[in-house]
Write an enzyme that holds these catalytic residues in place. Structure first.
Site, mmCIF file in Angstrom:
data_model
loop_
_atom_site.group_PDB
_atom_site.id
_atom_site.type_symbol
_atom_site.label_atom_id
_atom_site.label_comp_id
_atom_site.label_asym_id
_atom_site.label_seq_id
_atom_site.Cartn_x
_atom_site.Cartn_y
_atom_site.Cartn_z
ATOM 1 N N ILE A 13 0.824 -1.223 0.000
ATOM 2 C CA ILE A 13 0.000 0.000 0.000
ATOM 3 C C ILE A 13 0.855 1.269 0.000
ATOM 4 C CG2 ILE A 13 -0.275 0.304 2.513
ATOM 5 C CD1 ILE A 13 -3.309 0.735 1.924
ATOM 6 N N ASN A 26 -2.164 2.415 15.772
ATOM 7 C CA ASN A 26 -2.568 2.075 17.143
ATOM 8 C C ASN A 26 -2.975 3.376 17.859
ATOM 9 O OD1 ASN A 26 -0.157 3.336 18.100
ATOM 10 N ND2 ASN A 26 0.949 1.451 17.598
ATOM 11 N N GLY A 34 4.113 -3.870 11.205
ATOM 12 C CA GLY A 34 3.211 -4.143 10.081
ATOM 13 C C GLY A 34 3.093 -2.990 9.117
ATOM 14 N N ASP A 36 1.694 -0.148 9.517
ATOM 15 C CA ASP A 36 1.977 1.127 10.196
ATOM 16 C C ASP A 36 3.471 1.456 10.087
ATOM 17 O OD1 ASP A 36 1.603 3.340 11.773
ATOM 18 O OD2 ASP A 36 1.219 2.246 13.629
ATOM 19 N N SER A 119 -6.764 -4.362 11.229
ATOM 20 C CA SER A 119 -6.861 -5.332 12.348
ATOM 21 C C SER A 119 -6.535 -6.784 11.986
ATOM 22 C CB SER A 119 -8.255 -5.314 13.019
ATOM 23 O OG SER A 119 -8.434 -4.155 13.788
ATOM 24 N N THR A 120 -6.205 -7.059 10.727
ATOM 25 C CA THR A 120 -6.033 -8.473 10.349
ATOM 26 C C THR A 120 -4.594 -8.977 10.486
ATOM 27 O OG1 THR A 120 -5.685 -7.983 7.995
ATOM 28 C CG2 THR A 120 -7.950 -8.379 8.715
HETATM 29 P P1 ADP Z 1 -3.164 -4.505 12.768
HETATM 30 O O1 ADP Z 1 -2.347 -4.129 13.970
HETATM 31 O O2 ADP Z 1 -4.326 -3.544 12.549
HETATM 32 O O3 ADP Z 1 -3.561 -5.923 12.761
HETATM 33 P P2 ADP Z 1 -1.018 -4.983 10.808
HETATM 34 O O4 ADP Z 1 -0.160 -3.949 10.207
HETATM 35 O O5 ADP Z 1 -0.362 -5.982 11.720
HETATM 36 O O6 ADP Z 1 -2.211 -4.177 11.538
HETATM 37 O O7 ADP Z 1 -1.769 -5.775 9.663
HETATM 38 C C1 ADP Z 1 -2.852 -5.272 8.930
HETATM 39 C C2 ADP Z 1 -2.871 -5.908 7.558
HETATM 40 O O8 ADP Z 1 -1.980 -5.190 6.695
HETATM 41 C C3 ADP Z 1 -2.429 -7.379 7.497
HETATM 42 O O9 ADP Z 1 -3.372 -8.096 6.708
HETATM 43 C C4 ADP Z 1 -1.070 -7.320 6.817
HETATM 44 O O10 ADP Z 1 -0.837 -8.486 6.032
HETATM 45 C C5 ADP Z 1 -1.221 -6.101 5.922
HETATM 46 N N1 ADP Z 1 0.012 -5.421 5.530
HETATM 47 C C6 ADP Z 1 1.220 -5.390 6.146
HETATM 48 N N2 ADP Z 1 2.083 -4.611 5.460
HETATM 49 C C7 ADP Z 1 1.404 -4.130 4.382
HETATM 50 C C8 ADP Z 1 1.736 -3.277 3.276
HETATM 51 N N3 ADP Z 1 2.955 -2.744 3.148
HETATM 52 N N4 ADP Z 1 0.760 -3.013 2.345
HETATM 53 C C9 ADP Z 1 -0.475 -3.520 2.469
HETATM 54 N N5 ADP Z 1 -0.851 -4.329 3.469
HETATM 55 C C10 ADP Z 1 0.081 -4.632 4.426
#
Ligand code: ADP
Length: 170
Positions: A13, A26, A34, A36, A119-120
């Site tokens: 993304i 958060n 992740g 973020d 959240s996934t």
């Molecule tokens: P949360 O704490 O809300 O669960 P995470 O960042 O751990 O947030 O994960 C949220 C989702 O984003 C997960 O499905 C993860 O696979 C996805 N994700 C992680 N990095 C990226 C990225 N660079 N682009 C798009 N999606 C991502």
């Protein structure tokens, strides 16, 4: 894809050229792991400074910043619920994340917006249910409003892509 205002892509993304990307933040809004972490790394340190000035965000709500070094012009930070087994109205909180983010997008005249699976990741929300909520809330919003014109769901892996694809083809 039955709805022309909804798109599904697989990938990172942080690389998208859209008006806004949504961050799965958060409560502190000061970065984390992740998506973020990836958004803060790609956007650069000025994002952290603006986030500090926002003084956090309540679960289910959203706040907007500039996109800094991202191609995206804005970042909408929303705080998804941690999954506690479904006993704390996690679905309601997740629905609220999508509604709050889309409302903020509309207020800021954002035409194109991209969502990760809020959240996934480490928050542990079941991916099928999360995708269903994401799609239902988005349809509900765009059926009532002309902005955002386009909503892009970004799946980070094949499994998640398939989950969204099946639901969107129904
Ligand atoms: P949360 O704490 O809300 O669960 P995470 O960042 O751990 O947030 O994960 C949220 C989702 O984003 C997960 O499905 C993860 O696979 C996805 N994700 C992680 N990095 C990226 C990225 N660079 N682009 C798009 N999606 C991502």
């Amino acid at each position: 894809m039955k709805n022309k205002r909804i798109e599904l892509i697989k990938g990172d993304i942080t690389r998208l050229d859209v008006d806004a990307v949504v961050n799965a933040a958060n409560n502190s809004l000061l970065g984390g792991g992740g998506v973020d972490g990836a958004i803060h790394k790609a956007a650069g340190p000025d994002l952290y400074k603006e986030c500090e000035s926002l003084k956090g965000c309540i679960t289910g709500e959203a706040k907007i910043t500039k996109g800094y070094k991202l191609k995206a012009r804005h970042i909408i930070h929303t705080v998804g619920p941690m999954w506690y087994g479904g006993y704390r109205d996690e679905p309601g909180s997740l629905a609220s994340c999508y509604q709050s983010s889309l409302k903020l997008a509309k207020e800021n005249k954002i035409k194109t917006i991209a969502f990760p699976g809020i959240s996934t990741g480490v928050y542990g929300f079941p991916k099928d249910l999360a995708a269903l909520i994401a799609i239902n809330e988005t349809k509900r919003f765009i059926n009532r409003h002309s902005l955002p014109e386009k909503v892009i769901f970004v799946a980070y892996d094949d499994d998640n892509y398939e989950t969204y694809r099946k639901l969107l083809d129904q």
